[in-house]
Design an enzyme around this catalytic site. Structure first.
Site, short mmCIF file in Angstrom:
data_model
loop_
_atom_site.label_atom_id
_atom_site.label_comp_id
_atom_site.label_asym_id
_atom_site.label_seq_id
_atom_site.Cartn_x
_atom_site.Cartn_y
_atom_site.Cartn_z
N GLU A 17 -28.90 -45.07 -18.35
CA GLU A 17 -27.32 -44.97 -18.21
C GLU A 17 -26.74 -44.34 -19.21
OE1 GLU A 17 -25.98 -45.73 -15.27
OE2 GLU A 17 -26.87 -47.67 -15.23
N HIS A 18 -25.76 -43.55 -18.82
CA HIS A 18 -24.98 -42.66 -19.80
C HIS A 18 -25.92 -41.56 -20.24
CE1 HIS A 18 -20.97 -44.59 -19.18
NE2 HIS A 18 -21.87 -45.84 -18.95
N GLU A 22 -15.50 -33.31 -8.97
CA GLU A 22 -15.27 -34.55 -9.62
C GLU A 22 -14.81 -34.19 -11.13
OE1 GLU A 22 -16.05 -39.21 -10.04
OE2 GLU A 22 -17.08 -38.11 -8.56
N GLY A 64 -19.21 -49.37 -8.66
CA GLY A 64 -20.13 -48.57 -9.56
C GLY A 64 -21.38 -48.22 -8.57
N LEU A 65 -21.42 -48.36 -7.36
CA LEU A 65 -22.48 -47.77 -6.60
C LEU A 65 -22.22 -46.41 -6.04
CD1 LEU A 65 -23.60 -51.23 -4.70
CD2 LEU A 65 -24.47 -50.20 -6.91
N ASP A 99 -27.03 -39.04 -18.44
CA ASP A 99 -26.91 -37.86 -17.57
C ASP A 99 -26.16 -36.85 -18.02
OD1 ASP A 99 -24.66 -39.44 -16.79
OD2 ASP A 99 -24.84 -38.74 -14.62
N SER A 152 -17.57 -42.27 -4.84
CA SER A 152 -16.77 -41.34 -4.70
C SER A 152 -17.96 -39.99 -4.58
CB SER A 152 -15.90 -41.11 -5.96
OG SER A 152 -16.88 -41.29 -7.20
N SER A 196 -9.23 -43.01 7.24
CA SER A 196 -10.35 -43.65 6.59
C SER A 196 -10.45 -45.06 7.53
CB SER A 196 -10.37 -43.96 5.11
OG SER A 196 -11.37 -45.11 4.71
N ASP A 199 -25.00 -39.14 -9.90
CA ASP A 199 -24.89 -39.91 -8.72
C ASP A 199 -24.71 -39.03 -7.61
OD1 ASP A 199 -24.02 -41.83 -10.55
OD2 ASP A 199 -21.90 -41.96 -10.23
#
Length: 389
Positions: free
Chosen positions: A34-35, A164, A127-128, A37, A131, A68, A176
């Site tokens: 995690e963190h 993004e 957090g999955l 990447d 986006s 949506s 992601d």
């Protein structure tokens, strides 16, 4: 909602004429790494069977119409290919617009507009990667609709990240979008974010399940704290580069970090860099453990990952720590940690099959007592990457 229901809703909104096409792009959960990447390290995400669906039809003009099913109150949001600029009033449509902008920036001209209906079953702000899922979905729609055969799925991930970073202002890494574009059923992706070399590793959890717990505390990643962490790591890297020849924090072993850490002038930056280095090594060891069928060691490395994210990287929060502490103390739980960008969202836990029901009941009850609202639990399957339906 089923594909048929979504197509019916599309025709009700936009009329029944013309050919409609359907697409899907998954969300992801990161098992460890995690963190890392954006620090040139390794990550180990897998695509979920939860994700974002898109129903699409060509237009003859340059108009874009978005709807949506998750934000029905917003109705149909109209814009055009001549208005691909970020706009607060555009709400969620800034994500697909950003991808269109990034395609055009690369010289892929979009000759006509589209009618698009979106529906996602990834909980928002969990957090999955809702986006990234939407970005990859849009990329696949554009590739397929306009015949951009030279655009690979890895290109679609990179275009999503670019949009993004540079359209929506969140300085995220590649993980992601890569997981959503390149996922493979029953496998996680061991990805070197520095080189984009990757391998699929089978996730064979004899007698155990992956359980995601949503704290229902929402966070926005287009958010100063995330960009601050990135800045702190970049500064720490520059300080280390004055005394050693490295390109990223991911190039360092733990021993090298300990030998040279005093080159980093600020104790906070030292902690941030330590997390990036140690977490990268944990990810490498965790994948090796999984290959050796050592799920116990994999779980211990997940626990150590959370500890580091809590104290060195400081991206956890009270609600998440309650969930992780409860999980780690429970019999039948092999490992538990925060997953995703942080400051809320979800935890990921590996739970023995015969402990899953107790895990959900017990943690659900205590969490609600302590926090005042319910958590949500998803026992997940690992699915394929983005596809045409």
């Amino acid at each position: 909602m089923t594909k048929e229901q979504l197509i019916a809703k599309f025709k009700e909104l936009y009329g029944a004429d013309g050919e409609v096409r359907a697409y899907f792009a998954p969300g992801r959960v990161n098992l460890i790494g995690e963190h890392t990447d954006y620090n040139g390290g390794h990550v180990f995400p897998c695509a979920l069977t939860l994700g974002t669906y898109g129903i699409v039809r060509n237009r003859e003009d340059r108009k874009l119409r978005f709807y949506s099913a998750n934000f029905e109150k917003l109705g149909v949001i109209e814009t055009s290919l001549d208005e691909l600029v970020p706009d607060e009033k555009a709400n969620w449509t800034n994500y697909p617009k950003g991808v269109m902008w990034a395609f055009e920036k690369r010289g892929y001209k979009l000759p006509h507009g589209l009618d698009i209906l979106i529906y996602g079953n990834i909980p928002n702000g969990s957090g999955l990667s809702s986006s990234a899922s939407l970005e990859v979905l849009t990329g696949l729609i554009l590739k397929d609709t306009f015949g951009f055969d030279g655009v690979s799925m890895i290109d679609i991930a990179l275009i999503g990240q670019d949009s993004e970073n540079n359209f929506n202002g969140c300085n995220c890494g590649i993980m992601d979008q890569f997981a959503s574009a390149m996922g493979k059923k029953d496998h996680a992706i061991f990805l070197d974010t520095n080189t984009l070399n990757y391998e699929y590793a089978p996730v064979v959890l004899e007698d155990a399940k992956i359980v995601i717990t949503n704290s229902k505390v929402k966070h926005s990643l287009v958010d100063s704290a995330y960009n601050d962490r990135r800045q702190e790591c970049e500064t720490a890297l520059k300080e280390l580069q004055e005394v050693m020849d490295i390109k990223t924090l991911g190039d360092l072993t733990e021993e090298e970090y300990e030998a040279y850490k005093d080159a980093i002038k600020d104790p906070i930056r030292q902690k941030r860099a330590k997390h990036a280095v140690y977490e990268n090594q944990r990810a490498i060891r965790a994948v090796a453990a999984l290959k050796d069928n050592d799920v116990e060691l994999f779980g211990k490395l997940m626990n150590a990952s959370h500890e580091s994210l809590r104290y060195d990287y400081e991206v956890s929060c009270e609600e998440i720590d309650i969930l992780v502490d409860l999980a780690q103390a429970m019999p039948g739980v092999l490992g538990s940690r925060i997953t995703g960008g942080g400051f809320g969202g979800c935890t990921v836990s590996i739970v023995k099959n015969d402990a899953v029901d107790h895990f959900v009941d017990e943690i659900g009850k205590i969490y609600e007592e302590k926090v005042g609202h319910k958590a949500e639990f998803y026992v997940v399957d690992i699915g394929d990457g983005a596809k045409t339906l």
